[in-house]
Motif scaffolding. Structure first.
Motif, mmCIF file in Angstrom:
data_model
loop_
_atom_site.group_PDB
_atom_site.id
_atom_site.type_symbol
_atom_site.label_atom_id
_atom_site.label_comp_id
_atom_site.label_asym_id
_atom_site.label_seq_id
_atom_site.Cartn_x
_atom_site.Cartn_y
_atom_site.Cartn_z
ATOM 1 N N LEU A 53 -28.586 5.994 14.260
ATOM 2 C CA LEU A 53 -29.167 7.157 15.304
ATOM 3 C C LEU A 53 -29.414 8.098 14.439
ATOM 4 C CD1 LEU A 53 -30.101 7.528 18.262
ATOM 5 C CD2 LEU A 53 -27.741 8.343 18.749
ATOM 6 N N THR A 54 -30.624 8.668 14.176
ATOM 7 C CA THR A 54 -30.570 9.916 13.169
ATOM 8 C C THR A 54 -31.628 10.731 13.586
ATOM 9 O OG1 THR A 54 -30.955 10.828 10.914
ATOM 10 C CG2 THR A 54 -32.481 8.677 11.908
ATOM 11 N N ASP A 55 -31.078 12.303 13.548
ATOM 12 C CA ASP A 55 -32.124 13.238 13.465
ATOM 13 C C ASP A 55 -33.265 13.230 12.505
ATOM 14 O OD1 ASP A 55 -33.380 15.894 14.665
ATOM 15 O OD2 ASP A 55 -31.635 17.041 13.622
ATOM 16 N N ILE A 56 -34.177 14.119 12.733
ATOM 17 C CA ILE A 56 -35.159 14.085 11.527
ATOM 18 C C ILE A 56 -35.094 15.420 10.752
ATOM 19 C CG2 ILE A 56 -37.702 14.690 10.947
ATOM 20 C CD1 ILE A 56 -38.671 12.832 13.103
ATOM 21 N N GLN A 57 -35.021 16.603 11.256
ATOM 22 C CA GLN A 57 -34.619 17.734 10.527
ATOM 23 C C GLN A 57 -33.292 18.199 10.075
ATOM 24 O OE1 GLN A 57 -37.533 19.359 9.498
ATOM 25 N NE2 GLN A 57 -38.869 18.349 10.839
ATOM 26 N N MET A 58 -33.135 17.810 9.028
ATOM 27 C CA MET A 58 -31.549 18.049 8.441
ATOM 28 C C MET A 58 -31.788 18.513 7.001
ATOM 29 S SD MET A 58 -29.671 14.439 9.933
ATOM 30 C CE MET A 58 -30.860 13.470 8.866
ATOM 31 N N PHE A 78 -33.543 -4.991 8.627
ATOM 32 C CA PHE A 78 -34.016 -5.467 9.842
ATOM 33 C C PHE A 78 -32.860 -4.490 10.854
ATOM 34 C CE2 PHE A 78 -35.452 -8.752 7.424
ATOM 35 C CZ PHE A 78 -36.826 -8.752 7.279
ATOM 36 N N THR A 79 -32.167 -3.635 10.617
ATOM 37 C CA THR A 79 -31.418 -2.861 11.342
ATOM 38 C C THR A 79 -31.881 -1.831 12.284
ATOM 39 O OG1 THR A 79 -29.516 -2.870 9.730
ATOM 40 C CG2 THR A 79 -29.299 -1.377 11.410
ATOM 41 N N PRO A 80 -31.749 -1.866 13.520
ATOM 42 C CA PRO A 80 -32.487 -0.846 14.317
ATOM 43 C C PRO A 80 -32.183 0.469 13.919
ATOM 44 C CG PRO A 80 -31.340 -2.392 15.595
ATOM 45 C CD PRO A 80 -30.910 -2.753 14.239
ATOM 46 N N LEU A 81 -32.960 1.339 13.807
ATOM 47 C CA LEU A 81 -33.186 2.539 13.349
ATOM 48 C C LEU A 81 -33.924 3.532 14.397
ATOM 49 C CD1 LEU A 81 -34.139 2.174 9.538
ATOM 50 C CD2 LEU A 81 -31.924 2.203 10.488
ATOM 51 N N LEU A 82 -32.831 4.265 14.921
ATOM 52 C CA LEU A 82 -33.598 5.068 16.171
ATOM 53 C C LEU A 82 -33.624 6.625 15.831
ATOM 54 C CD1 LEU A 82 -31.672 3.497 19.033
ATOM 55 C CD2 LEU A 82 -34.254 3.232 18.520
ATOM 56 N N MET A 83 -34.750 7.057 15.880
ATOM 57 C CA MET A 83 -35.041 8.755 15.657
ATOM 58 C C MET A 83 -34.434 9.195 17.028
ATOM 59 S SD MET A 83 -36.054 8.154 12.523
ATOM 60 C CE MET A 83 -36.440 9.783 12.031
ATOM 61 N N LEU A 84 -33.626 10.431 16.800
ATOM 62 C CA LEU A 84 -33.237 11.198 18.049
ATOM 63 C C LEU A 84 -33.626 12.520 17.651
ATOM 64 C CD1 LEU A 84 -32.103 11.497 20.832
ATOM 65 C CD2 LEU A 84 -30.027 11.512 19.701
ATOM 66 N N GLY A 103 -37.413 3.066 17.000
ATOM 67 C CA GLY A 103 -37.618 3.782 18.054
ATOM 68 C C GLY A 103 -37.459 5.152 18.064
ATOM 69 N N TRP A 104 -38.011 6.013 19.116
ATOM 70 C CA TRP A 104 -38.238 7.466 19.122
ATOM 71 C C TRP A 104 -37.591 7.913 20.311
ATOM 72 C CZ3 TRP A 104 -40.043 9.455 14.451
ATOM 73 C CH2 TRP A 104 -40.662 11.013 14.868
ATOM 74 N N LEU A 105 -36.527 8.935 20.372
ATOM 75 C CA LEU A 105 -35.978 9.538 21.582
ATOM 76 C C LEU A 105 -36.171 10.909 21.369
ATOM 77 C CD1 LEU A 105 -33.005 7.025 21.618
ATOM 78 C CD2 LEU A 105 -34.842 7.123 23.288
ATOM 79 N N ILE A 106 -36.584 11.560 22.501
ATOM 80 C CA ILE A 106 -36.487 13.066 22.271
ATOM 81 C C ILE A 106 -35.534 13.787 22.667
ATOM 82 C CG2 ILE A 106 -37.985 14.915 23.031
ATOM 83 C CD1 ILE A 106 -39.589 12.890 21.339
ATOM 84 N N GLN A 113 -29.443 7.326 29.697
ATOM 85 C CA GLN A 113 -30.697 6.537 29.108
ATOM 86 C C GLN A 113 -30.314 6.135 27.585
ATOM 87 O OE1 GLN A 113 -34.026 8.930 29.385
ATOM 88 N NE2 GLN A 113 -35.313 7.334 29.807
ATOM 89 N N LEU A 114 -29.816 7.261 26.977
ATOM 90 C CA LEU A 114 -29.537 6.915 25.639
ATOM 91 C C LEU A 114 -28.825 5.483 25.281
ATOM 92 C CD1 LEU A 114 -29.767 7.436 22.423
ATOM 93 C CD2 LEU A 114 -27.631 8.848 22.913
ATOM 94 N N VAL A 115 -27.747 5.252 26.242
ATOM 95 C CA VAL A 115 -26.836 4.189 26.026
ATOM 96 C C VAL A 115 -27.678 3.036 26.420
ATOM 97 C CG1 VAL A 115 -24.697 2.966 27.067
ATOM 98 C CG2 VAL A 115 -24.498 5.332 26.283
ATOM 99 N N THR A 116 -28.543 2.910 27.347
ATOM 100 C CA THR A 116 -29.257 2.132 27.979
ATOM 101 C C THR A 116 -30.173 1.451 26.963
ATOM 102 O OG1 THR A 116 -29.174 2.634 30.253
ATOM 103 C CG2 THR A 116 -30.913 1.172 29.826
ATOM 104 N N THR A 117 -30.887 2.402 26.081
ATOM 105 C CA THR A 117 -31.786 2.055 25.252
ATOM 106 C C THR A 117 -31.117 1.339 24.016
ATOM 107 O OG1 THR A 117 -33.210 3.982 25.839
ATOM 108 C CG2 THR A 117 -33.362 3.245 23.405
#
Length: 123
Positions: A53-58, A78-84, A103-106, A113-117
């Motif tokens: 689970l990673t931010d973009i701006q760092m 193939f590991t799930p990589l979610l952008m938060l 995936g992309w979460l804002i 909702q994050l946990v559900t995703t």
């Protein structure tokens, strides 16, 4: 055994919130403050993480560069990589998808909702 998640964000308050919420769901959570630190952890512990689970701006290395690097590593291909992230433009989302983001979460986000995703992505 619970899923192991690496949370990557340069804002300590975000990291603490994510770590607390995900740990409450019995996920094993490790953290990194930028993409370079995350890449070091992921290289050292090959195949040890079920989701990132990673931010973009760092600083040092942004999240999209991190995702591009991980998609070249056999253990994380193939590991799930979610952008938060706060980034929500279609162009930025396309850049993330092209890099290999799952995936992309804002931000701001709803913790439930994050946990559900995350549970849905992990199956």
């Amino acid at each position: 055994m619970s899923a192991r998640i690496l949370v990557v964000d340069d804002v300590p308050a975000n990291v603490k919130l994510l770590e607390a919420r995900l740990s409450a769901e019995y996920f094993d959570v490790l953290t990194a403050s930028n993409g370079a630190e995350a890449l070091d952890i992921l290289t050292r512990e090959q195949g040890a993480f079920d989701l990132l689970l990673t931010d973009i701006q760092m600083p040092v290395m942004d999240g999209i560069t991190l995702v591009k690097n991980l998609r070249t590593m056999p253990d994380y291909k193939f590991t799930p990589l979610l952008m938060l992230t706060t980034e929500s433009t279609p162009e930025k989302k396309m850049e993330g998808k092209s890099a290999g983001a799952t995936g992309w979460l804002i931000k701001p986000f709803n913790p439930d909702q994050l946990v559900t995703t995350i549970k849905r992505v992990l199956g």
